[in-house]
Each structure stands twice: as structure tokens, then as C-alpha cells.
Design a protein around this motif. Structure first.
Motif, short mmCIF file in Angstrom:
data_model
loop_
_atom_site.label_atom_id
_atom_site.label_comp_id
_atom_site.label_asym_id
_atom_site.label_seq_id
_atom_site.Cartn_x
_atom_site.Cartn_y
_atom_site.Cartn_z
N LEU A 51 0.72 -1.21 -0.10
CA LEU A 51 -0.09 -0.23 -0.04
C LEU A 51 0.86 1.25 0.03
CD1 LEU A 51 -2.80 -1.06 2.74
CD2 LEU A 51 -2.94 -1.01 0.23
N PRO A 52 0.40 2.36 -0.77
CA PRO A 52 1.17 3.34 -0.73
C PRO A 52 1.29 4.21 0.71
CG PRO A 52 -0.65 3.81 -2.02
CD PRO A 52 -0.65 2.26 -1.73
N ARG A 53 2.25 4.87 1.07
CA ARG A 53 2.36 5.54 2.48
C ARG A 53 3.08 6.65 2.17
NH1 ARG A 53 -0.74 1.70 6.52
NH2 ARG A 53 -0.35 -0.09 5.42
N LEU A 54 2.58 7.53 3.09
CA LEU A 54 3.55 8.94 3.13
C LEU A 54 4.03 8.87 4.66
CD1 LEU A 54 4.24 11.83 2.31
CD2 LEU A 54 2.13 12.61 3.58
N LEU A 55 5.35 8.89 4.42
CA LEU A 55 6.28 9.05 5.80
C LEU A 55 6.67 10.30 6.01
CD1 LEU A 55 6.02 5.93 5.29
CD2 LEU A 55 8.53 5.95 6.25
N VAL A 56 6.57 11.09 7.00
CA VAL A 56 7.28 12.38 7.44
C VAL A 56 7.76 12.48 8.76
CG1 VAL A 56 6.69 14.92 8.14
CG2 VAL A 56 5.13 13.32 6.44
N ALA A 57 9.32 12.66 8.72
CA ALA A 57 10.01 12.58 9.98
C ALA A 57 10.37 14.00 10.32
CB ALA A 57 11.13 11.81 9.78
N THR A 58 10.06 14.42 11.75
CA THR A 58 10.06 15.79 12.13
C THR A 58 11.50 15.78 12.93
OG1 THR A 58 8.99 15.45 13.98
CG2 THR A 58 7.53 16.16 12.15
N ALA A 59 12.07 16.95 12.87
CA ALA A 59 13.37 17.35 13.77
C ALA A 59 13.20 17.25 15.04
CB ALA A 59 13.76 18.89 13.33
N ASP A 60 11.85 17.17 15.82
CA ASP A 60 11.91 16.79 17.26
C ASP A 60 11.94 15.48 17.42
OD1 ASP A 60 9.20 16.46 16.37
OD2 ASP A 60 8.41 17.84 17.60
N GLY A 61 11.97 14.55 16.52
CA GLY A 61 12.00 13.14 16.83
C GLY A 61 10.78 12.35 16.63
N GLN A 62 9.94 12.62 15.80
CA GLN A 62 8.84 12.06 15.31
C GLN A 62 8.43 11.28 13.87
OE1 GLN A 62 5.11 12.64 18.30
NE2 GLN A 62 5.90 14.82 17.67
N LEU A 63 7.91 10.31 13.79
CA LEU A 63 7.76 9.79 12.46
C LEU A 63 6.19 9.34 12.52
CD1 LEU A 63 8.58 8.54 9.82
CD2 LEU A 63 8.79 6.35 10.97
N PHE A 64 5.87 10.08 11.31
CA PHE A 64 4.22 9.98 11.07
C PHE A 64 4.00 9.12 9.66
CE2 PHE A 64 4.80 14.02 13.29
CZ PHE A 64 4.00 14.03 14.36
N ILE A 65 2.97 8.29 9.80
CA ILE A 65 2.88 7.40 8.71
C ILE A 65 1.50 7.53 8.24
CG2 ILE A 65 2.86 4.99 7.80
CD1 ILE A 65 4.91 4.29 9.76
N TYR A 66 1.17 8.05 6.83
CA TYR A 66 -0.14 8.22 6.40
C TYR A 66 -0.58 7.35 5.46
CZ TYR A 66 0.38 12.81 8.67
OH TYR A 66 0.48 13.74 9.88
N ASN A 67 -1.82 7.07 5.23
CA ASN A 67 -2.17 6.35 4.44
C ASN A 67 -2.67 7.18 2.95
OD1 ASN A 67 -2.22 3.86 5.69
ND2 ASN A 67 -4.23 4.04 6.52
#
Length: 411
Positions: free
Chosen positions: A283-299
Motif C-alpha cells: 500500500l502507498p504510504r506517506l512518511l514524515v519525520a520531524t526534527a523533534d524526533g517523530q515519524l508520522f505514517i499516512y495512508n
């Protein structure tokens, strides 16, 4: 798996690292420390050994690598190394002032292109072939200075954004012709921090200092009308296209720009972030990593686009007692750092021109053997480490995992 992250390596006493680049999913990582920003160290993190280190005249701002080349970017110069033996192949001196170290190296080592700013006053892109060591093309991409660059996986397309952050353009490589133009927004200028193509090259995502990540679809409308059918949008689009030749460039350009195909909203705005599009569990996913150390995974809905749904949130650094979760997730704590080495501070005096190595003692400043001495291939101070070994450092095609494989990103 997206609900769990595995720690690949953890160091009890990590240096003050501000650059980490990994060779796809191999064990080779390049590290630059804030304590010695002029020194680049290359490690085999699974063995816990240092392969080599190099020093440069000024602070290192960026390091890019693929299976053929390793590129080090300083503010006013760029060094191109052969990654198999770290020989310095070419130094690009007196490049346009580049205080952010902006550059992009294609992951495709057969078409190993390097893109970097050619001007400090407007958005000119220089595309350099790191195999033939020659300039391929110069692209007048934007009216204002560049802010972001990215190649697609096959190195046939190059995306760019300027400091204004309102328009994203895609060019063909090596021709340098404009293929697509996308409008991120018109109300305000933003700082675009990241551009990334999907593995198949059909989508392009862009993140900035705002709370919205945009995904654009790269598709050309068929001249016969098969793809754009008899819809009102297509009809108006054709009218705009026909009328654009009679209008000023600024107006016709704005009319031809496409809006985002899909968007994702972050929980907050401000922190610097990077985004990428991958395939996880088919499945296609969008990954966003932020400078404050979090990783968000979106469908992502590849057919209809629209608003992306947050599936999982992971904390990469530290502990989050108030872990935010997607509709079906549990966060996980992961610390990802690299192994330090006792020889880290044992760096040779900085040369007047070009890097030196404190580990490859038989090598001169330009990476060649001293006094005709033959250096055994891949013989380093820590023992033989073959940088092109298919088992230790597999090519990108054979190292794809459930997260879609690496693309030379930081670990």
C-alpha cells in the motif's frame, strides 16, 4: 510492518552528530559531528568499526552517496569521491555560495547525476554527471534562489522549489526541459524543506514549515482527449491552454499549474521535517519525520487522492508519555544512532586544497597512491572492507524491505 520499528544500531556514547547518511539498507554510514564539522567518518555500524575518515578545508554541510559516488558539499565547493576506494575524482571549486549545503545525488548509479545551485540570486540548477565528471545541463528553474532539489529513482526527472515556496517544477534529465509545474499555494511564502518522488515516479511529495504536506500526481493529459474525457474541468483546461499563448507569461504560467492531488495535515507546524513516499504492505504510504524526533505514517489513496489519514505515529528519539496514535496503532520508542570510534579525533591537519585521510595512510591528498605505491584494493586500517561487496552492501534492488527500501536517507 508500520506498527513497529526495529532498532538497527544503538551507541551508548554517540558523538554530537548532525549529519548521518546511510548507503541504502547496507551497514555503511557516513557521519559528521558538530564537534568536528570539517571531518567526515565512514563506519561499518554492524561491525562497530571505522572504515576511514576525511577532513576538508571548511565545514561539511551535506553528504550524498549512491553505489558509485560519494559527494561532500561545502559552502563554496563540492568533492566527488569514488565510493569503492574513496579516491577523490574531482573537486568543483568556487561554486555558488551554498550555506545550506543544498544538493541532490541520484540513487541510480548508472545515471549518477548531481544537482546543485548555480546562482545565489536566482534559481539556476547545475546538473553534473558524476560518472563522466562533466556538466550535463544548466536549468533556469526559478526567479528566486533554490530551496529544495530531488531526483526520481531512475534519474530521468528532477524536481525543484525556490525560497518563495509557492511553485514546484519538474524537469527532464538530462535535457532540462520543464515537464510539470505545481502550485503549493498563493497566499504566503513558505520554506519547503523536502521534495521526494514515489518509487514508481508517478507522485511527488513536498513538505515545508507549515502543517500541510502536499502530494502531486505526475501525469500528462493525452492530446486525443482519452485521458481527460469530456469533463467541465478538462474543457476549461483546454480553453486555458489555448488562451495561454495570448497572455503574459506570469498569467499563463499560473493558469497551467496543477494543484495538489492529495494532502496530509501534521499535528503541528514549524519543526523542520522530511517526507517520502514508499510502499508498505503493498500500500502507498506517506512518511514524515520531524526534527523533534517523530515519524508520522499516512495512508494515501492513489486513485482518488484527497486527505491522507494518519495511520501510525512513532517516536524515534527519547520517550513520549503522551504518544499520539493513528486509528489502529501503538507507538514505539526507537533510538537510532551510530557507533563512535576511538580514532575519531585523530584527524590530520587540514590541507590548503582538498581532503586528507587520517586512516588511509598510503593515500595522498587527491586519493591516489603516494610515490607510485600500490595500495591493495579496499584495504583499510580496520581490515579489508569491500565497499562494493554485494553481501555487505547490497544494491538497491535487492535491499527493499516492507518499508519500500532505502534511498540513501539518514538512519
Amino acid at each position: 510492518m508500520v506498527e513497529k520499528l526495529d532498532c538497527l544500531h544503538d551507541s551508548a556514547n554517540p558523538p554530537d552528530v548532525f549529519i548521518v547518511e546511510r548507503l541504502f539498507s547496507s551497514s555503511l554510514v557516513v557521519v559528521v559531528s558538530a564537534a568536528t564539522p570539517q571531518c567526515m567518518n565512514i563506519y561499518h555500524f554492524k561491525k562497530g568499526t571505522e572504515i576511514c575518515n576525511y577532513s576538508y578545508p571548511n565545514s561539511i554541510l551535506a553528504v550524498k552517496l549512491n553505489r558509485q559516488r560519494l559527494v561532500v558539499c561545502l559552502e563554496g565547493s563540492i568533492y566527488i569521491h569514488n565510493i569503492k576506494d574513496m579516491k577523490l575524482l574531482k573537486t568543483l571549486l568556487n561554486t555558488a555560495s551554498n550555506p545550506s549545503g543544498l544538493c541532490a545525488l541520484s540513487v541510480n548509479h548508472s545515471n549518477s547525476f548531481l544537482a546543485y545551485p548555480g546562482s545565489v540570486t536566482f534559481g539556476e540548477i547545475i546538473v553534473h554527471d558524476t560518472n563522466s565528471l562533466s556538466i550535463v545541463t544548466m536549468i533556469p528553474a526559478h526567479d528566486s534562489p533554490l530551496a529544495a532539489l530531488a531526483f526520481n529513482a531512475s534519474a530521468t526527472k528532477l524536481a525543484s522549489a525556490s525560497e518563495r515556496g509557492t511553485v514546484i517544477r519538474v524537469f527532464s534529465v538530462p535535457e532540462g526541459q520543464r515537464l510539470f509545474e505545481f502550485r503549493r499555494g498563493m497566499k504566503r511564502y513558505v520554506n519547503i524543506s523536502s521534495l521526494s518522488f514515489s518509487p514508481d515516479g508517478h507522485f511527488l511529495c513536498a513538505s515545508s514549515n507549515t502543517e500541510t504536506v502536499h502530494i502531486f500526481k505526475l501525469e500528462q493529459l493525452g492530446p486525443s482527449g482519452e485521458d481527460d474525457a469530456a469533463t467541465w474541468t478538462a474543457y476549461v483546461g483546454k480553453m486555458f491552454s489555448a488562451a495561454s499563448s495570448y497572455l503574459p507569461v506570469q498569467v499563463s504560467g499560473m493558469m497551467s499549474q496543477d494543484r495538489a492531488f492529495a494532502t496530509a495535515h501534521l499535528l503541528s507546524s514549524g519543526p523542520r521535517n522530511v517526507c517520502t513516499l514508499v510502499t508498505i504492505q503493498e500500500l502507498p504510504r506517506l512518511l514524515v519525520a520531524t526534527a523533534d524526533g517523530q515519524l508520522f505514517i499516512y495512508n494515501v489513496d492513489p486513485q482518488n487522492g484527497g486527505e491522507c489519514t494518519l495511520a501510525y505515529t512513532h517516536r524515534l528519539i527519547g520517550v513520549d508519555d503522551n504518544q499520539r496514535e493513528g486509528p489502529e496503532s501503538e507507538g514505539s520508542q526507537v533510538t537510532v544512532q551510530v557507533q563512535s570510534s576511538p580514532s575519531y579525533a585523530e584527524t590530520a591537519a587540514l590541507p590548503a586544497s582538498g581532503p586528507v585521510t587520517a586512516i588511509l595512510t598510503g593515500y595522498s591528498e587527491d586519493g591516489g597512491a603516494k610515490n607510485g605505491e600500490v595500495i591493495p584494493e579496499h584495504e583499510f586500517a580496520t581490515g579489508p572492507v569491500c565497499l562494493d561487496d554485494e553481501n555487505e552492501f547490497p544494491p538497491i534492488d535487492s535491499c527493499r524491505s516492507g518499508a519500500g527500501g532505502g534511498q540513501g536517507k539518514s538512519v
